[in-house]
Design an enzyme around this catalytic site. Structure first.
Site, short mmCIF file in Angstrom:
data_model
loop_
_atom_site.label_atom_id
_atom_site.label_comp_id
_atom_site.label_asym_id
_atom_site.label_seq_id
_atom_site.Cartn_x
_atom_site.Cartn_y
_atom_site.Cartn_z
N TYR A 124 -0.24 -1.38 -15.75
CA TYR A 124 -0.67 -1.20 -14.27
C TYR A 124 0.61 -1.32 -13.65
O TYR A 124 1.64 -1.81 -14.30
CB TYR A 124 -1.31 -2.55 -13.84
CG TYR A 124 -2.77 -2.48 -14.00
CD1 TYR A 124 -3.38 -1.13 -14.44
CD2 TYR A 124 -4.05 -3.58 -13.93
CE1 TYR A 124 -5.11 -1.18 -14.47
CE2 TYR A 124 -4.93 -3.57 -14.01
CZ TYR A 124 -5.66 -2.48 -14.33
OH TYR A 124 -6.99 -2.18 -14.45
N PRO A 125 0.88 -0.93 -12.38
CA PRO A 125 -0.33 -0.32 -11.53
C PRO A 125 -0.71 0.67 -11.77
O PRO A 125 -0.12 1.75 -12.56
CB PRO A 125 0.40 -0.65 -10.07
CG PRO A 125 1.88 -0.21 -10.46
CD PRO A 125 2.03 -0.77 -11.81
#
Lengths: 199, 169
Positions: free
Chosen positions: A103-104
């Site tokens: 992530y992101p």
């Protein structure tokens, strides 16, 4: 609450198995019960009285029925905003937080890992024991599903899982996660083979 | 999943205790088969996208693409991201959203509260993963923390789900 005495270092995180591992269950095998009874035997419901909780599968891990996701942290939400979101949920009787090594979103090689770094800086502002932390290892790349970690050469084998969990722990500023998951499965590999390879 | 659980049991290894899948008012596919397997085997669903990626908020109604919203960004990126955005934002999901908004209004709660509370109210679900890009978005979600929807509201929801099947395909 009195000053916090440092916990003994937990044993090394388990990597002899694949899949979604209630890691603390394995590192706490000499503990009679799990949350509700603190490691040192004191009753401590994580300081979050009255939250709705549920058990994960048949494991000993019990979590709040709402979990704060993190995929916006480091992209759509900057670090200050991410901290405000985390503080607000934690202050609202939510103890369960979920992230992933890459992530992101959307996934990119440049940004991969930023979210875990933000969560890692935030977790230092809390008692680690009071947080149930989940993260994940990316499954193998195929077609458009290309992992942004390890040059896209991810797989759910021992080599990749060890590297993934070590890098995640470093970014998360912690020495264990409570739940380790596969971000997506490897539909091609035999489970039996994977399990024994990982041993 | 079943094969993995068998392998874990046979070889005395740790097993999958949880599964993380998409599950919401606009995607009830999990109930078709996996929910039954999870109940039988004691595997918990940790669900994501209880608000259908934000679609249930109504922010994409009428073809709107609000600035900073994830699927607005994805539509601009094109390719795989745009395909994913269209899976969430489409005629069926938007019509369902209108109907769920009406049910929420009748119940006197936000549709975000309705969607979050509904997602928690299944025996195979352990936890509902919520997302936000700003802390103010959390208020309606957190209002669901202690809320249990009554049978009348659940019944109205099921009617919509039956009339508009599988909005996300």
């Amino acid at each position: 609450m009195g000053p916090k005495t440092p916990d003994p270092a937990p044993p090394i995180y388990p990597i002899d198995i694949l899949l979604q591992i209630p890691a603390r269950e394995l590192v706490m095998i000499d503990c009679a019960a799990y949350h509700g009874i603190h490691r040192r035997g004191k009753v401590s419901f994580l300081g979050n009285d009255g939250m709705q909780t549920k058990r994960l599968g048949k494991s000993a891990v019990v979590v709040s029925k709402i979990c704060m996701g993190t995929m916006t942290f480091g992209n759509q939400a900057d670090e200050a905003t991410s901290f405000r979101i985390l503080d607000k949920t934690f202050g609202s009787r939510i103890n369960f937080f979920d992230t992933v090594e890459n992530y992101p979103v959307p996934p990119s090689e440049e940004w991969a890992g930023r979210t875990e770094e933000i969560v890692g800086r935030w977790i230092k502002t809390k008692r680690r024991d009071a947080v149930i932390l989940a993260t994940k290892v990316c499954g193998p790349s195929h077609g458009w599903l290309k992992a942004s970690q390890r040059a896209g050469m991810t797989a759910l084998d021992r080599h990749n899982i060890v590297r993934a969990v070590e890098a995640s722990l470093k970014r998360l500023n912690t020495d264990y996660v409570d739940l380790y998951q596969t971000h997506w499965p490897d539909h091609g590999a035999r489970y039996e083979g994977s399990a024994s390879r990982a041993r | 999943m079943m094969k993995s659980l068998s392998a874990s049991e046979r070889e005395g290894l740790a097993r999958f205790e949880t599964i993380q899948n998409n599950f919401s008012l606009i995607n009830r596919r999990f109930e078709d088969e996996l929910a039954q397997a999870c109940k039988q085997e004691g595997v918990s669903l940790i669900l994501f996208s209880p608000l259908g990626g934000g679609v249930l908020s109504g922010k994409y109604r009428g073809g709107k693409t609000p600035e900073g919203a994830r699927f607005s960004n994805y539509l601009k990126l094109g390719g795989r991201q745009a395909t994913m955005a269209r899976r969430y934002v489409n005629d069926k999901s938007l019509s369902s959203t209108d109907r769920f908004a009406a049910i929420a209004a009748e119940a006197g709660i936000s549709v975000l509260t309705l969607a979050t509370a509904w997602s928690k109210q299944h025996d195979f679900v352990a936890s509902t993963i919520v997302g936000a890009t700003h802390e103010d978005q959390l208020d309606d979600i957190l209002a669901a923390a202690d809320l249990t929807l009554d049978a009348e509201v659940l019944g109205k929801i099921d009617v919509v789900s039956k009339e508009i099947l599988y909005p996300m395909g």
